[in-house]
Design an enzyme around this catalytic site. Structure first.
Site, PDB file in Angstrom:
ATOM      1  N   TYR A   1       0.835  -1.211   0.000  1.00 15.19           N
ATOM      2  CA  TYR A   1       0.000   0.000   0.000  1.00 15.19           C
ATOM      3  C   TYR A   1       0.873   1.266   0.000  1.00 15.19           C
ATOM      4  O   TYR A   1       0.632   2.212  -0.759  1.00 15.19           O
ATOM      5  CB  TYR A   1      -0.888  -0.066   1.248  1.00 15.19           C
ATOM      6  CG  TYR A   1      -1.839   1.069   1.462  1.00 15.19           C
ATOM      7  CD1 TYR A   1      -3.008   1.182   0.709  1.00 15.19           C
ATOM      8  CD2 TYR A   1      -1.606   2.011   2.459  1.00 15.19           C
ATOM      9  CE1 TYR A   1      -3.902   2.213   0.953  1.00 15.19           C
ATOM     10  CE2 TYR A   1      -2.494   3.039   2.704  1.00 15.19           C
ATOM     11  CZ  TYR A   1      -3.646   3.142   1.940  1.00 15.19           C
ATOM     12  OH  TYR A   1      -4.526   4.162   2.181  1.00 15.19           O
TER      13      TYR A   1
ATOM     14  N   LYS B   1       0.971   4.127  -2.807  1.00 20.27           N
ATOM     15  CA  LYS B   1       0.558   5.486  -2.447  1.00 20.27           C
ATOM     16  C   LYS B   1       1.651   6.513  -2.723  1.00 20.27           C
ATOM     17  O   LYS B   1       1.356   7.646  -3.123  1.00 20.27           O
ATOM     18  CB  LYS B   1       0.142   5.528  -0.967  1.00 20.27           C
ATOM     19  CG  LYS B   1      -1.211   4.881  -0.692  1.00 20.27           C
ATOM     20  CD  LYS B   1      -2.297   5.459  -1.577  1.00 20.27           C
ATOM     21  CE  LYS B   1      -3.688   5.333  -1.030  1.00 20.27           C
ATOM     22  NZ  LYS B   1      -4.699   5.742  -2.036  1.00 20.27           N
TER      23      LYS B   1
HETATM   24  P1  NAI Z   1     -13.350   2.839   1.622  1.00 14.28           P
HETATM   25  O1  NAI Z   1     -13.030   1.381   1.592  1.00 14.28           O
HETATM   26  O2  NAI Z   1     -14.588   3.262   2.333  1.00 14.28           O
HETATM   27  O3  NAI Z   1     -13.415   3.447   0.157  1.00 14.28           O
HETATM   28  C1  NAI Z   1     -12.754   2.918  -0.955  1.00 14.28           C
HETATM   29  C2  NAI Z   1     -13.786   2.720  -2.055  1.00 14.28           C
HETATM   30  O4  NAI Z   1     -13.103   2.332  -3.254  1.00 14.28           O
HETATM   31  C3  NAI Z   1     -14.784   1.626  -1.717  1.00 14.28           C
HETATM   32  O5  NAI Z   1     -16.097   2.142  -1.799  1.00 14.28           O
HETATM   33  C4  NAI Z   1     -14.507   0.559  -2.752  1.00 14.28           C
HETATM   34  O6  NAI Z   1     -15.649  -0.181  -3.149  1.00 14.28           O
HETATM   35  C5  NAI Z   1     -13.901   1.348  -3.891  1.00 14.28           C
HETATM   36  N1  NAI Z   1     -13.054   0.547  -4.763  1.00 14.28           N
HETATM   37  C6  NAI Z   1     -12.114  -0.361  -4.381  1.00 14.28           C
HETATM   38  N2  NAI Z   1     -11.530  -0.905  -5.443  1.00 14.28           N
HETATM   39  C7  NAI Z   1     -12.077  -0.321  -6.536  1.00 14.28           C
HETATM   40  C8  NAI Z   1     -11.853  -0.477  -7.924  1.00 14.28           C
HETATM   41  N3  NAI Z   1     -10.950  -1.335  -8.395  1.00 14.28           N
HETATM   42  N4  NAI Z   1     -12.570   0.295  -8.782  1.00 14.28           N
HETATM   43  C9  NAI Z   1     -13.515   1.147  -8.307  1.00 14.28           C
HETATM   44  N5  NAI Z   1     -13.765   1.310  -6.987  1.00 14.28           N
HETATM   45  C10 NAI Z   1     -13.053   0.594  -6.111  1.00 14.28           C
HETATM   46  O7  NAI Z   1     -12.074   3.562   2.267  1.00 14.28           O
HETATM   47  P2  NAI Z   1     -11.718   5.109   2.449  1.00 14.28           P
HETATM   48  O8  NAI Z   1     -11.072   5.226   3.746  1.00 14.28           O
HETATM   49  O9  NAI Z   1     -12.863   5.960   2.127  1.00 14.28           O
HETATM   50  O10 NAI Z   1     -10.574   5.283   1.350  1.00 14.28           O
HETATM   51  C11 NAI Z   1     -10.621   6.197   0.265  1.00 14.28           C
HETATM   52  C12 NAI Z   1      -9.207   6.464  -0.192  1.00 14.28           C
HETATM   53  O11 NAI Z   1      -8.495   7.149   0.834  1.00 14.28           O
HETATM   54  C13 NAI Z   1      -8.403   5.203  -0.502  1.00 14.28           C
HETATM   55  O12 NAI Z   1      -7.564   5.444  -1.615  1.00 14.28           O
HETATM   56  C14 NAI Z   1      -7.561   5.036   0.744  1.00 14.28           C
HETATM   57  O13 NAI Z   1      -6.391   4.300   0.487  1.00 14.28           O
HETATM   58  C15 NAI Z   1      -7.270   6.477   1.072  1.00 14.28           C
HETATM   59  N6  NAI Z   1      -6.853   6.712   2.439  1.00 14.28           N
HETATM   60  C16 NAI Z   1      -7.738   6.593   3.470  1.00 14.28           C
HETATM   61  C17 NAI Z   1      -7.313   6.865   4.754  1.00 14.28           C
HETATM   62  C18 NAI Z   1      -8.246   6.845   5.893  1.00 14.28           C
HETATM   63  O14 NAI Z   1      -7.824   7.248   7.007  1.00 14.28           O
HETATM   64  N7  NAI Z   1      -9.485   6.415   5.729  1.00 14.28           N
HETATM   65  C19 NAI Z   1      -5.911   7.194   5.055  1.00 14.28           C
HETATM   66  C20 NAI Z   1      -5.074   7.357   3.890  1.00 14.28           C
HETATM   67  C21 NAI Z   1      -5.560   7.097   2.640  1.00 14.28           C
END
Ligand code: NAI
Length: 289
Positions: free
Chosen positions: A164, A168
């Site tokens: 990851y 990133k």
């Molecule tokens: P989340 O799991 O709620 O959201 C990620 C979304 O991406 C999900 O709805 C999922 O269905 C969708 N997804 C996954 N693979 C996919 C694909 N191949 N094509 C289309 N959609 C896809 O998690 P969150 O926390 O909202 O994460 C959003 C972004 O923020 C991610 O890139 C995560 O790595 C990043 N992030 C989040 C942090 C946090 O504290 N929540 C910290 C640092 C980064």
């Protein structure tokens, strides 16, 4: 026209978590939003249309404009389909928020190729694929905003997240070059490093932090980076729990030698080379300004 009113915005992975919050705020500010989500679970397995559909309904119920897309960002065809959805529904593509993401946490000793590949495919290839699909349109219209979703796990490291973290920080590397290539076409490329309570962090962050880190705190920074008013390009903004800050590289004053040193001579200067007293912001844009 300032802000994001009338802009056509793709937010990948916006069926839940941070992406959903970004999409709701974009729509509230008058943008037309493509709600892309594969609808799978946190590790990227499974798929479904319900997550994206629900966010579209939510936006429409509030009087906003949105359309659903269920494609996979990790494939070229999927990414082309996402941008095509924007153009078919709204006639153009102005903003891409590369937000879709999955986790396959495991220490490096136990890492297997499929765990590495799946994470790099969704985050790094996903950002490449969707940005690539939109880039020519942005150049042609002389406007574009791309937001990479990076992470402190890549910027600073996090135990069990070598796959990851690599993906990133790879997105930041891509940003650095795209910021240069996009500049003369008014395409700005920046990164957000969020911290938020979502399904991705529900068992990682402590309970007290989960309450404090409402994902809604992150979205105003994303919408600002996407707006016409924001002239920044090539920067990383950390946002979470009400804190907003820029993360940047610094370079130490170091040493300048005119002769090739021996290893021992260089080792003797090591503290001077690596010490950060007098360090200055490093990077092409910050060095110029
Ligand atoms: P989340 O799991 O709620 O959201 C990620 C979304 O991406 C999900 O709805 C999922 O269905 C969708 N997804 C996954 N693979 C996919 C694909 N191949 N094509 C289309 N959609 C896809 O998690 P969150 O926390 O909202 O994460 C959003 C972004 O923020 C991610 O890139 C995560 O790595 C990043 N992030 C989040 C942090 C946090 O504290 N929540 C910290 C640092 C980064």
């Amino acid at each position: 026209m300032a802000g994001v009113e009338g802009r056509v915005v793709v937010v990948t992975g916006s069926g839940g978590g941070l992406g959903r919050q970004h999409a709701l705020l974009f729509a509230e500010r008058g943008a037309k939003v493509v709600i892309n989500d594969l609808g799978g679970s946190r590790d990227g397995t499974g798929a479904g249309s319900e997550m994206a559909d629900n966010v579209v309904k939510e936006i429409q119920a509030a009087g906003g404009e949105a359309v659903a897309n269920y494609d996979n960002v990790a494939t070229r065809e999927g990414a082309d389909g996402i941008v095509k959805t924007a153009i078919d529904a709204f006639g153009k593509i102005d903003v891409v928020v590369n937000n879709a993401g999955i986790l396959r946490d495991v220490t490096f000793i136990k890492m297997e190729d499929p765990q590495w590949d799946a994470v790099v495919k969704v985050h790094l290839y996903g950002a490449y694929n969707v940005t690539k699909a939109a880039w020519a349109h942005m150049r042609e219209q002389n406007f574009g905003r791309v937001i990479m979703t990076t992470s402190t796990s890549g910027l600073f490291g996090n135990f069990g997240q070598s796959n990851y973290g690599a993906a990133k920080l790879g997105m930041v590397g891509m940003m650095n070059t795209l910021a240069m290539e996009g500049r003369k076409y008014n395409i700005h490329v920046n990164a957000i490093a969020p911290i938020a309570a979502t399904r991705m962090t529900e068992d990682i962050l402590p309970e007290q932090m989960l309450q404090q880190f409402d994902p809604a705190f992150v979205s105003p920074a994303v919408v600002h980076l996407a707006s016409e008013d924001c002239q920044d390009t090539g920067i990383v903004v950390l946002a979470g729990g009400g804190q907003y800050a820029r993360v940047a590289y610094f370079q130490s004053a170091g040493v300048q030698l005119s002769e090739v040193p021996s290893v021992d001579e260089l080792a003797g200067k090591w503290a001077e080379i690596t010490g950060l007293d007098g360090a200055k912001p490093a990077g092409p844009f910050s060095a110029q300004s």
